[in-house]
Design a protein around this motif. Structure first.
Motif, PDB file in Angstrom:
ATOM      1  N   LEU A  78      -3.116   3.124   3.827  1.00  0.00           N
ATOM      2  CA  LEU A  78      -2.745   1.791   4.308  1.00  0.00           C
ATOM      3  C   LEU A  78      -1.682   1.881   5.396  1.00  0.00           C
ATOM      4  O   LEU A  78      -1.653   1.063   6.319  1.00  0.00           O
ATOM      5  N   GLY A  79      -0.823   2.897   5.297  1.00  0.00           N
ATOM      6  CA  GLY A  79       0.180   3.088   6.343  1.00  0.00           C
ATOM      7  C   GLY A  79      -0.462   3.298   7.694  1.00  0.00           C
ATOM      8  O   GLY A  79       0.071   2.895   8.731  1.00  0.00           O
ATOM      9  N   PHE A 121       2.534  -0.190  -2.895  1.00  0.00           N
ATOM     10  CA  PHE A 121       1.483  -0.957  -3.556  1.00  0.00           C
ATOM     11  C   PHE A 121       1.215  -0.318  -4.918  1.00  0.00           C
ATOM     12  O   PHE A 121       0.487   0.670  -5.029  1.00  0.00           O
ATOM     13  N   VAL A 146       1.890  -6.802   5.738  1.00  0.00           N
ATOM     14  CA  VAL A 146       2.114  -7.086   7.156  1.00  0.00           C
ATOM     15  C   VAL A 146       2.739  -5.870   7.844  1.00  0.00           C
ATOM     16  O   VAL A 146       2.369  -5.508   8.958  1.00  0.00           O
ATOM     17  N   LEU A 147       3.668  -5.209   7.134  1.00  0.00           N
ATOM     18  CA  LEU A 147       4.350  -4.051   7.722  1.00  0.00           C
ATOM     19  C   LEU A 147       3.396  -2.876   7.938  1.00  0.00           C
ATOM     20  O   LEU A 147       3.702  -1.943   8.659  1.00  0.00           O
ATOM     21  N   MET A 148       2.228  -2.911   7.289  1.00  0.00           N
ATOM     22  CA  MET A 148       1.222  -1.870   7.504  1.00  0.00           C
ATOM     23  C   MET A 148       0.352  -2.199   8.720  1.00  0.00           C
ATOM     24  O   MET A 148      -0.555  -1.459   9.053  1.00  0.00           O
ATOM     25  N   GLY A 149       0.586  -3.375   9.323  1.00  0.00           N
ATOM     26  CA  GLY A 149      -0.245  -3.772  10.447  1.00  0.00           C
ATOM     27  C   GLY A 149      -1.457  -4.570  10.009  1.00  0.00           C
ATOM     28  O   GLY A 149      -2.390  -4.768  10.779  1.00  0.00           O
ATOM     29  N   TYR A 175      -3.233   1.962   8.635  1.00  0.00           N
ATOM     30  CA  TYR A 175      -4.265   0.928   8.678  1.00  0.00           C
ATOM     31  C   TYR A 175      -4.760   0.601  10.085  1.00  0.00           C
ATOM     32  O   TYR A 175      -5.953   0.480  10.321  1.00  0.00           O
ATOM     33  N   TYR A 176      -3.839   0.449  11.035  1.00  0.00           N
ATOM     34  CA  TYR A 176      -4.257  -0.011  12.368  1.00  0.00           C
ATOM     35  C   TYR A 176      -4.871   1.110  13.205  1.00  0.00           C
ATOM     36  O   TYR A 176      -5.469   0.865  14.238  1.00  0.00           O
ATOM     37  N   HIS A 211       2.332  -7.935  12.365  1.00  0.00           N
ATOM     38  CA  HIS A 211       1.299  -6.905  12.203  1.00  0.00           C
ATOM     39  C   HIS A 211       0.951  -6.243  13.534  1.00  0.00           C
ATOM     40  O   HIS A 211       0.395  -5.156  13.561  1.00  0.00           O
ATOM     41  N   VAL A 238       3.786  -3.361  14.545  1.00  0.00           N
ATOM     42  CA  VAL A 238       3.524  -2.030  13.976  1.00  0.00           C
ATOM     43  C   VAL A 238       2.709  -1.183  14.949  1.00  0.00           C
ATOM     44  O   VAL A 238       2.986  -0.002  15.146  1.00  0.00           O
ATOM     45  N   ALA A 277       4.776  -6.572   2.474  1.00  0.00           N
ATOM     46  CA  ALA A 277       4.588  -5.148   2.728  1.00  0.00           C
ATOM     47  C   ALA A 277       3.281  -4.914   3.488  1.00  0.00           C
ATOM     48  O   ALA A 277       3.205  -4.046   4.350  1.00  0.00           O
ATOM     49  N   ARG A 284       8.825  -1.265  -2.033  1.00  0.00           N
ATOM     50  CA  ARG A 284       7.618  -2.095  -1.966  1.00  0.00           C
ATOM     51  C   ARG A 284       6.337  -1.307  -1.700  1.00  0.00           C
ATOM     52  O   ARG A 284       5.554  -1.621  -0.820  1.00  0.00           O
TER      53      ARG A 284
END
Lengths: 234, 292
Positions: free
Chosen positions: A99-100, A88, B179-182, A102-103, A71, A74, B177, A86
């Motif tokens: 969500l893409g 959601f 986790v891949l979003m951060g 998110y950070y 995490h 990313v 998935a 995958r």
């Protein structure tokens, strides 16, 4: 940008990746082609941190990222479009895109990128309030790509983006991959569809049972006898 | 009138079950595990509130706060020490560990506080009457129902509107998935345990206000009934936990009133079996359909 050095990955006793090295330079599209079971997805998942290697290193802009949790990777500018999309399924298209990002904290930047994603994929804007699970396969692939772009990656890993799509959609997806690359994102692409992948790639590597057996520019490999026999149907 | 009064006390009891069921359901939805120690966190919360009120002489609200803090810490600690190392293990190992944690907590409390039953101070007694005194409603039932509705509304908003809530939903669907979003999945799981355990403390106090005895195995039966309620409503679903809890409370109360006190549990579980035969995912459980 991305450098993989002497990477070895094991599942229990089985060595899936046997000491491979390759690199992706700034601004390139690089593709890894290979048959089912060659270790393509394993390589991708090791780069994005979902799998830990037995030995070897993965450098992102000079930093070894094999010890960094996925995490966090990313946030360093590496996004992955996973195999099988995958998305959601129970969340809307818009929520998936959010969500893409998110950070990220830069609200304006996020809004800007959302606009860019909708420009790239007008279909997603039309369906933004729909649940992702109700989209067609092609639309889900677009959503998975858009979602990865929302992380504002420097490099984007794409695992089998053409899987299960009609020839027309495959063309469309590859056109978009080139488009994304031209807008400044470096791309590492894993594909079974070697013909399309080699056509868009600057450079390519052939992966066979966990080893890199051939490398060259996309055009070189497309012309190579060995590749044509094994992956391009003669 | 008697029926109405049973219905209200059933709703009160059901609200407590619903609050406990939420803990089971949220943890299951996100960590994909059945935390059988959840009932014992209720027990810990009851002891915490008991000692805060009797030994430290605190008022109810302060005791409730202390109890929530202790339960939250306990829940998060249990997850870190007992469940997190098993993230990659089979679900059977995790289940057995959870049962082990449950026994550990029961025995630890017996060791620390003794096995004798302690009487929880009376916190909210009294009732008011309606229909010219023909229907008497306890303040506690009303308070319990109100608290439950408030919790449910706040939690629903939290899950649907906040960034953390959306991350929780993402983790519940596909951790890889997410986790891949951060998204830091471990942190999300911790938050889930914290919320569930904090709610267990509230349930503990409401429970002890109704049945004022505190003892080491206090959490087992309410825990199992609330687990049943979560499955009944559709485990993993928040409205499901709410509906399942209320239904279970009402069925239990009515069965006790009209059929038999001894048989009430049998009746509750018979209803559960029937519901699961007809709808294996529970009343509001999701049937997932994904296009590929």
């Amino acid at each position: 940008m991305l450098k993989v050095e002497n990477l070895v990955v094991r599942y229990g006793m089985i060595e899936a990746i046997k000491n491979i090295s390759f690199e992706v330079r700034d601004g390139e599209i690089v593709t890894l082609i290979g048959a089912n079971g060659a270790g393509k997805t394993t390589t991708m998942q090791t780069i994005s941190g979902l799998l830990k290697p037995a030995s070897g290193a993965v450098y992102l802009d000079g930093t070894d990222i094999t010890k960094i949790p996925p995490h966090k990777i990313v946030t360093m500018g590496l996004a992955q479009v996973p195999e099988g999309r995958r998305v959601f399924a129970q969340q809307t298209v818009l929520e998936n895109l959010e969500l893409g990002a998110y950070y990220r904290k830069d609200k304006n930047g996020i809004a800007e990128d959302m606009k860019n994603v909708f420009e790239l994929f007008p279909r997603l804007e039309e369906r933004k309030t729909q649940l992702a699970g109700t989209l067609s396969g092609g639309e889900q692939q677009m959503l998975a790509m858009g979602r990865a772009l929302m992380a504002k990656p420097k490099i984007m890993l794409m695992d089998e983006p053409s899987m299960g799509l009609s020839p027309l959609l495959v063309k469309e997806i590859f056109r978009i991959i080139e488009d994304i690359n031209q807008r400044g994102t470096t791309v590492l692409l894993v594909e079974q569809n070697a013909k399309m992948a080699l056509a868009v790639a600057d450079r390519a590597y052939v992966l066979e049972t966990g080893k890199i057996t051939l490398e060259g520019t996309g055009a070189e490999l497309a012309a190579s006898e060995q590749v044509r026999k094994a992956y391009l149907g003669g | 009138m008697a029926f109405l009064s049973y219905l209200i006390s059933g709703l009160g009891l059901g609200s407590v079950y619903a609050i406990i069921a939420l803990g089971y359901s949220m943890v299951y939805g996100i960590a994909k595990m059945l935390n059988f120690a959840h009932g014992d966190i209720i027990m810990a919360g009851a002891y915490a509130a008991f000692f805060a009120m009797t030994a430290a002489g605190m008022p109810l609200l302060a005791a409730a706060l202390i109890s929530m803090v202790i339960c939250t810490l306990l829940g998060v600690t249990i997850e870190r020490l007992a469940y997190k190392p098993l993230r990659q293990a089979s679900s059977l190992s995790v289940l057995i560990t959870a049962i082990g944690v449950s026994y550990f907590l029961q025995n630890a409390s017996q060791l620390m506080f003794g096995s004798d039953t302690k009487i929880f101070p009376s916190v909210l007694s009294g009732s008011f009457s309606l229909f010219n005194g023909r229907l008497s409603v306890s303040y506690l039932s009303v308070l319990t129902i109100v608290i439950c509705v408030v919790i449910m509304s706040v939690l629903t908003l939290f899950i649907n509107k906040t960034k953390t809530g959306k991350a929780m939903r993402a983790c519940s669907e596909d951790k890889g998935a997410a986790v891949l979003m951060g998204i830091n999945v471990d942190a999300i799981i911790s938050i889930t345990f914290a919320i569930g355990s904090g709610l267990a403390a509230i349930a503990a106090i409401l429970l002890c206000a109704t049945y004022p005895s505190v003892y080491p195995t206090l959490g087992s039966m309410p825990g199992i009934r609330a687990f049943t309620a979560a499955v009944f409503g559709g485990i993993g679903s928040i409205p499901g936990a709410f509906l399942g809890g209320l239904m279970l409370g009402i069925i239990e109360t009515l069965a006790k009133a009209y059929i038999s006190t001894q048989l009430s549990d049998a009746i509750v579980f018979a209803v559960l079996i029937i519901v699961l035969l007809i709808r294996p995912t529970g009343l509001l459980g999701k049937k997932v359909s994904v296009k590929v």
